[in-house]
Design a protein around this motif. Structure first.
Motif, PDB file in Angstrom:
ATOM      1  N   ASP A   1     -23.796 -41.160 -34.477  1.00  0.00           N
ATOM      2  CA  ASP A   1     -23.361 -42.178 -33.517  1.00  0.00           C
ATOM      3  C   ASP A   1     -24.564 -42.899 -32.924  1.00  0.00           C
ATOM      4  O   ASP A   1     -24.575 -44.106 -32.780  1.00  0.00           O
ATOM      5  CB  ASP A   1     -22.537 -41.549 -32.381  1.00  0.00           C
ATOM      6  CG  ASP A   1     -21.231 -40.952 -32.908  1.00  0.00           C
ATOM      7  OD1 ASP A   1     -20.806 -41.358 -34.001  1.00  0.00           O
ATOM      8  OD2 ASP A   1     -20.663 -40.091 -32.228  1.00  0.00           O
ATOM      9  N   ASP A   2     -25.588 -42.126 -32.592  1.00  0.00           N
ATOM     10  CA  ASP A   2     -26.810 -42.662 -32.036  1.00  0.00           C
ATOM     11  C   ASP A   2     -27.434 -43.614 -33.073  1.00  0.00           C
ATOM     12  O   ASP A   2     -27.853 -44.719 -32.753  1.00  0.00           O
ATOM     13  CB  ASP A   2     -27.751 -41.493 -31.719  1.00  0.00           C
ATOM     14  CG  ASP A   2     -29.115 -41.966 -31.257  1.00  0.00           C
ATOM     15  OD1 ASP A   2     -29.166 -43.000 -30.579  1.00  0.00           O
ATOM     16  OD2 ASP A   2     -30.119 -41.304 -31.571  1.00  0.00           O
ATOM     17  N   TYR A   3     -27.462 -43.198 -34.341  1.00  0.00           N
ATOM     18  CA  TYR A   3     -28.049 -43.988 -35.430  1.00  0.00           C
ATOM     19  C   TYR A   3     -27.309 -45.320 -35.586  1.00  0.00           C
ATOM     20  O   TYR A   3     -27.917 -46.365 -35.770  1.00  0.00           O
ATOM     21  CB  TYR A   3     -27.966 -43.181 -36.732  1.00  0.00           C
ATOM     22  CG  TYR A   3     -28.724 -43.789 -37.885  1.00  0.00           C
ATOM     23  CD1 TYR A   3     -30.093 -43.578 -38.032  1.00  0.00           C
ATOM     24  CD2 TYR A   3     -28.079 -44.571 -38.833  1.00  0.00           C
ATOM     25  CE1 TYR A   3     -30.794 -44.123 -39.085  1.00  0.00           C
ATOM     26  CE2 TYR A   3     -28.769 -45.124 -39.902  1.00  0.00           C
ATOM     27  CZ  TYR A   3     -30.133 -44.900 -40.022  1.00  0.00           C
ATOM     28  OH  TYR A   3     -30.828 -45.454 -41.065  1.00  0.00           O
ATOM     29  N   ASP A   4     -25.980 -45.294 -35.474  1.00  0.00           N
ATOM     30  CA  ASP A   4     -25.168 -46.498 -35.645  1.00  0.00           C
ATOM     31  C   ASP A   4     -25.457 -47.550 -34.578  1.00  0.00           C
ATOM     32  O   ASP A   4     -25.269 -48.738 -34.807  1.00  0.00           O
ATOM     33  CB  ASP A   4     -23.664 -46.158 -35.612  1.00  0.00           C
ATOM     34  CG  ASP A   4     -23.245 -45.407 -36.876  1.00  0.00           C
ATOM     35  OD1 ASP A   4     -23.967 -45.485 -37.880  1.00  0.00           O
ATOM     36  OD2 ASP A   4     -22.199 -44.750 -36.831  1.00  0.00           O
TER      37      ASP A   4
ATOM     38  N   LYS B   1     -38.408 -39.637 -42.987  1.00  0.00           N
ATOM     39  CA  LYS B   1     -38.906 -39.434 -44.348  1.00  0.00           C
ATOM     40  C   LYS B   1     -40.288 -38.783 -44.299  1.00  0.00           C
ATOM     41  O   LYS B   1     -40.581 -37.876 -45.074  1.00  0.00           O
ATOM     42  CB  LYS B   1     -38.949 -40.779 -45.090  1.00  0.00           C
ATOM     43  CG  LYS B   1     -39.306 -40.662 -46.544  1.00  0.00           C
ATOM     44  CD  LYS B   1     -38.123 -40.151 -47.340  1.00  0.00           C
ATOM     45  CE  LYS B   1     -38.492 -39.909 -48.780  1.00  0.00           C
ATOM     46  NZ  LYS B   1     -37.787 -38.807 -49.379  1.00  0.00           N
ATOM     47  N   ALA B   2     -41.131 -39.251 -43.377  1.00  0.00           N
ATOM     48  CA  ALA B   2     -42.488 -38.691 -43.251  1.00  0.00           C
ATOM     49  C   ALA B   2     -42.421 -37.215 -42.848  1.00  0.00           C
ATOM     50  O   ALA B   2     -43.130 -36.371 -43.406  1.00  0.00           O
ATOM     51  CB  ALA B   2     -43.290 -39.485 -42.225  1.00  0.00           C
TER      52      ALA B   2
ATOM     53  N   GLU C   1     -34.903 -48.624 -39.531  1.00  0.00           N
ATOM     54  CA  GLU C   1     -35.975 -48.539 -40.529  1.00  0.00           C
ATOM     55  C   GLU C   1     -37.107 -47.644 -40.014  1.00  0.00           C
ATOM     56  O   GLU C   1     -37.620 -46.798 -40.747  1.00  0.00           O
ATOM     57  CB  GLU C   1     -36.500 -49.946 -40.829  1.00  0.00           C
ATOM     58  CG  GLU C   1     -37.356 -49.992 -42.079  1.00  0.00           C
ATOM     59  CD  GLU C   1     -37.850 -51.399 -42.410  1.00  0.00           C
ATOM     60  OE1 GLU C   1     -38.978 -51.493 -42.897  1.00  0.00           O
ATOM     61  OE2 GLU C   1     -37.109 -52.376 -42.163  1.00  0.00           O
ATOM     62  N   ALA C   2     -37.470 -47.820 -38.731  1.00  0.00           N
ATOM     63  CA  ALA C   2     -38.526 -46.994 -38.132  1.00  0.00           C
ATOM     64  C   ALA C   2     -38.104 -45.529 -38.112  1.00  0.00           C
ATOM     65  O   ALA C   2     -38.894 -44.630 -38.448  1.00  0.00           O
ATOM     66  CB  ALA C   2     -38.833 -47.483 -36.718  1.00  0.00           C
ATOM     67  N   ARG C   3     -36.845 -45.274 -37.727  1.00  0.00           N
ATOM     68  CA  ARG C   3     -36.331 -43.899 -37.689  1.00  0.00           C
ATOM     69  C   ARG C   3     -36.335 -43.300 -39.101  1.00  0.00           C
ATOM     70  O   ARG C   3     -36.739 -42.169 -39.297  1.00  0.00           O
ATOM     71  CB  ARG C   3     -34.917 -43.890 -37.092  1.00  0.00           C
ATOM     72  CG  ARG C   3     -34.085 -42.648 -37.371  1.00  0.00           C
ATOM     73  CD  ARG C   3     -34.077 -41.595 -36.282  1.00  0.00           C
ATOM     74  NE  ARG C   3     -33.688 -42.072 -34.983  1.00  0.00           N
ATOM     75  CZ  ARG C   3     -32.438 -42.041 -34.509  1.00  0.00           C
ATOM     76  NH1 ARG C   3     -31.456 -41.587 -35.238  1.00  0.00           N
ATOM     77  NH2 ARG C   3     -32.192 -42.449 -33.292  1.00  0.00           N
TER      78      ARG C   3
END
Length: 192
Positions: free
Chosen positions: A5-8, A23-24, A16-18
């Protein structure tokens, strides 16, 4: 990890930053493992580096339905634990390559599910971010490939709040009908 939900609610730039940060972190966590692994929907391949000159007889490798153990005789195990999902033992194998790495091939029982990790106690990857190899898409027959590409397009459209391919077709058909019947009033028409 943040919830969906937070991501949406994030902007595309924040997403993209998240994604980059996730990924890192994921890459760093995976790099700490004593092996590298890759997967397809139906299989998992693991490469375990061992001291140069290692022979098959120097190793103790145990592959069970839900367990994997790899080690050098007389030493602590390199990896040992419960597999995150069950495998087909009869189709799973291991071999030594160039006397410096063990290649382990595991056939998944559930061939429609991505694994989050190999062993349950190891760091997980975000399986929602897995992109199947494009070469596999081209291996599909025309009808199946078209269906998969349509699903991928529709999913992208939905994420951007745009109409799916079916909705676009309806809108197109309606526009043609409107042009063919200029005498009709379409001001109250609704798409369902």
């Amino acid at each position: 990890m943040a919830d969906a939900d937070d991501y949406d609610s994030l902007t595309p730039e924040q997403r993209e930053a998240r994604d980059k940060a996730d990924k890192a972190r994921e890459t760093a966590e995976q790099a700490t493992l004593p092996y590298r692994w890759t997967q397809e929907l139906g299989e998992v391949d693991i490469v375990v580096p061992v001291p140069k000159g290692t022979r098959g007889r120097d190793l103790v490798v145990v592959i069970q339905k839900k367990k994997l153990s790899v080690g050098l005789k007389g030493q602590d195990k390199i990896l040992d634990g419960e597999l995150c999902k069950e495998i087909k033992m009869e189709d799973s194998t291991w071999t030594i390559e160039d006397n410096e790495s063990i290649l382990i091939h595991l056939e998944k029982i559930n061939q429609q599910q991505w694994w989050e990790n190999v062993l349950t106690h190891h760091p997980k990857i975000d399986t929602r971010k897995i992109e199947p190899a494009n070469s596999k898409l081209s291996d599909l027959d025309g009808e199946t490939r078209g269906m998969v590409e349509k699903m991928m397009f529709d999913n992208q459209q939905k994420q951007m709040g745009k109409p799916t391919s079916d909705e676009l077709k309806k809108q197109e058909a309606f526009a043609k009908f409107q042009q063919a019947h200029p005498e009709m009033d379409f001001s109250k028409a609704k798409f369902s």
